[in-house]
Design a protein around this motif. Sequence first.
Motif: not given
Length: 547
Positions: A289-294, A296-297
């Motif tokens: 989920w951290g990778t997905v957040a990076v 995305t942002l």
Amino acid sequence: MRATVVRMGLLVLPLVFFALFFAYPVAAIVGRGLTDGGRWQFGRLTAVLGDPDILHVLWFTLWQAAASTALTLLVALPGAYVFARFDFPGKQLLRAVVTVPFVLPTVVVGSAFLALVGRGGLLDDLWGLRLDTTVWAILLAHVFFNYAVVVRTVGGLWGQLDPRQEEAARVLGAGRFAAWRRVTLPALGPAVAAAALMVFLFTFTSFGVVQILGGPTFSTLEVEIYRQTADFLDLPTAAVLTLIQFVAVLGLLALHAWTVRRRETTLRLVDAARTTLRPRGGGQWALLWGTVAVITLLLVAPLVILVARSFAGPDGYGTVFYATLGSAASADSTFAVAPLDALWNSLAYGAAATAIALVIGGLAAAALTRRGGRLVRGLDALLMLPLGVSAVTVGFGFLITLDKPPLDLRSSWWLVPLAQALVGVPFVVRTMLPVLRAVDGRLREAAAVLGASPWRVWREVDLPMVRRALLIAAGFAFAVSLGEFGATVFIARPDHPTLPVAVARLLGRAGELNYGQAMALSTLLMVVCAGALLALERLRTDHTGEF
């Protein structure tokens, strides 16, 4: 002997093409800058390198490339692990999203970050924070652009490493980090080095991103070559800077070739079976989920904001900026046609450049199919030079060399596709060469024994096996041709601008209409490039399920 003759015959057209449209223009620029009355003036090297302003440009070029590379590795390596080891819903779509920025033209990347961190951008509206004239905007844009390089280069190898090797080390008493450091990291070393060198090369020669986001404060070698050539007509300084960049690129390409050979050796020593599992435990889910957040942002948000800005008219959201693209009356005074015409120009130029790149790159790849000695490796490296040598120098070289019969092409429509094809050829070669080398040579030999000519062997044996690779190569060549900016900015005629040139000109003019039209054109360019990429992804994943 016959194979050597065939190989040399295949290389004739690529070598002539590179000699006329790459080596000749670059040599002409350097020659004009370093000669006076027919005599070489090597003292100009010392004079230019003694200029404090030039030394500052050299230092900033090296510093920002090193910082961009380190930051890209820091941000992208966790993503490479996630794509290599985890199996999760939407993985293929997320891979496509990660790759979209890499094929986008640099002017689109610059425009996207301008809409995020520039004057009137999202950060400016929310917190009064502007980064468009700071080095952070450049570094973040470089991470955005090169994230996919690390994920694909390192992640591709990481997925081929047998995780049981690391597990065995842990069974023997090593901790998680110690096992990774002693087992996995040495195997990944060549891939990490290759990715770092490619990111450094792309950021070392950065032009469009620095030109748009750096303003007058920051200048890389490529930007300085453009300024010295276009603004000051100082060919001696531009020639010296071109030589410096040329030597640096040669060194980087040599290092990259060495790391690739080491990586190939590593691949032969490890289990190539891919092992991906669903995330287990809180730590792995947090990493996913951290990778997905990076992603995305850092990768998605700038593009979403770019699209939003293209619809943000003076009276609220709408299509006012898109509507004005088709009218020459509302166009910037530097345009002789409506801005929307740049889209059709780019598509036509891109199609022609792709055809040229496929012919030249296809012949070169066929000639280099059999692994050889230094000559083959040297020719292979030669074909990569247009990716690193100043496109600004090539474009200006076109103007001063292709001006006399039988190569008087200054007013020719084909001048732009020829320059764009130089950038497309390396992608065609890199895409087709591994596939051609994987074809069983015994099939070719059997066809030759049965009396087939070399052309028929290619048509009946090689072509059916490389057809998909050929289509993928065409897609990459088309995408990079659409985004070529450094050379095209010199040679595109005012009545036939390309999309990147049109965007750069609009951003260089004051006014809300010009800014809105630039955002709208950038959005159109992004959609076209993303569409080409999604088509490539469909080809890559059909039948194999691989990226």
